[in-house]
Design a protein around this motif. Structure first.
Motif, mmCIF file in Angstrom:
data_model
loop_
_atom_site.group_PDB
_atom_site.id
_atom_site.type_symbol
_atom_site.label_atom_id
_atom_site.label_comp_id
_atom_site.label_asym_id
_atom_site.label_seq_id
_atom_site.Cartn_x
_atom_site.Cartn_y
_atom_site.Cartn_z
ATOM 1 N N PRO A 41 0.832 -1.210 0.000
ATOM 2 C CA PRO A 41 0.000 0.000 0.000
ATOM 3 C C PRO A 41 0.866 1.259 0.000
ATOM 4 N N GLU A 42 0.358 2.314 -0.596
ATOM 5 C CA GLU A 42 1.114 3.572 -0.681
ATOM 6 C C GLU A 42 1.413 4.151 0.694
ATOM 7 N N HIS A 43 0.532 3.937 1.634
ATOM 8 C CA HIS A 43 0.692 4.521 2.973
ATOM 9 C C HIS A 43 1.621 3.700 3.862
ATOM 10 N N ILE A 54 11.771 -10.964 6.450
ATOM 11 C CA ILE A 54 10.551 -11.764 6.331
ATOM 12 C C ILE A 54 9.956 -11.594 4.938
ATOM 13 N N LEU A 55 9.858 -10.367 4.469
ATOM 14 C CA LEU A 55 9.272 -10.113 3.158
ATOM 15 C C LEU A 55 10.054 -10.799 2.041
ATOM 16 N N ILE A 80 4.699 -12.012 16.062
ATOM 17 C CA ILE A 80 4.506 -10.585 16.367
ATOM 18 C C ILE A 80 4.914 -9.734 15.163
ATOM 19 N N LEU A 81 6.029 -10.072 14.540
ATOM 20 C CA LEU A 81 6.474 -9.329 13.357
ATOM 21 C C LEU A 81 5.514 -9.524 12.184
ATOM 22 N N LEU A 82 4.971 -10.736 12.051
ATOM 23 C CA LEU A 82 3.992 -10.994 10.992
ATOM 24 C C LEU A 82 2.711 -10.192 11.218
ATOM 25 N N CYS A 83 2.314 -10.034 12.462
ATOM 26 C CA CYS A 83 1.144 -9.203 12.770
ATOM 27 C C CYS A 83 1.367 -7.774 12.285
ATOM 28 N N ASP A 84 2.578 -7.257 12.520
ATOM 29 C CA ASP A 84 2.907 -5.909 12.044
ATOM 30 C C ASP A 84 2.737 -5.815 10.531
ATOM 31 N N ALA A 88 -0.042 -3.791 8.230
ATOM 32 C CA ALA A 88 0.448 -2.779 7.296
ATOM 33 C C ALA A 88 0.085 -3.116 5.848
ATOM 34 N N GLY A 89 -0.545 -4.271 5.632
ATOM 35 C CA GLY A 89 -0.930 -4.654 4.290
ATOM 36 C C GLY A 89 0.225 -5.181 3.456
#
Length: 119
Positions: A41-43, A54-55, A80-84, A88-89
């Motif tokens: 997402p742009e935001h 992770i990404l 926890i990091l995956l939740c973030d 954030a999309g």
């Protein structure tokens, strides 16, 4: 002489989560499949270094347990990091497919038992 920490591990896991010890969501189990979103997402804010790791690993669908193993981090920290990232999309999360129970064919099981008994 002190032994150095394992290569690449300079930060304690709880600092990666900002001291958080519980995930903000209940979306993840060990076999939940996560995948990076192709166009964030742009935001979206710039992710931290661990989020970027992770990404990179989630270009193809990967299970949470496998991701934690590849990152050499506790599953609780990875969740926890995956939740973030989910909030954030930046990733998608797919729960495991439910296993449907089929009717047990007792007659088939009985014949199978008898057949095995004859061997």
């Amino acid at each position: 002489m002190d032994e150095a920490e394992p290569e690449g591990r300079l930060v304690r896991p709880f600092t990666l989560t900002g001291g958080r010890t519980r995930p903000s969501r209940e979306d993840f189990s060990l076999i939940t499949t996560v995948t990076a979103v192709v166009a964030p997402p742009e935001h979206a804010v710039r992710p931290q270094a661990e989020h970027l790791r992770i990404l990179r690993l989630c270009g193809e669908p990967v299970a949470v347990a496998e991701l934690a193993a590849r990152l050499d981090l506790p599953v609780s920290v990875v969740v926890i990091l995956l939740c973030d990232l989910l909030e954030a999309g930046r990733i998608t999360a797919r729960p495991p497919h439910p296993v449907t129970r089929t009717a047990v064919d007792l007659d088939l099981l009985r014949r199978l038992k008898e057949g095995l008994g004859r061997i």
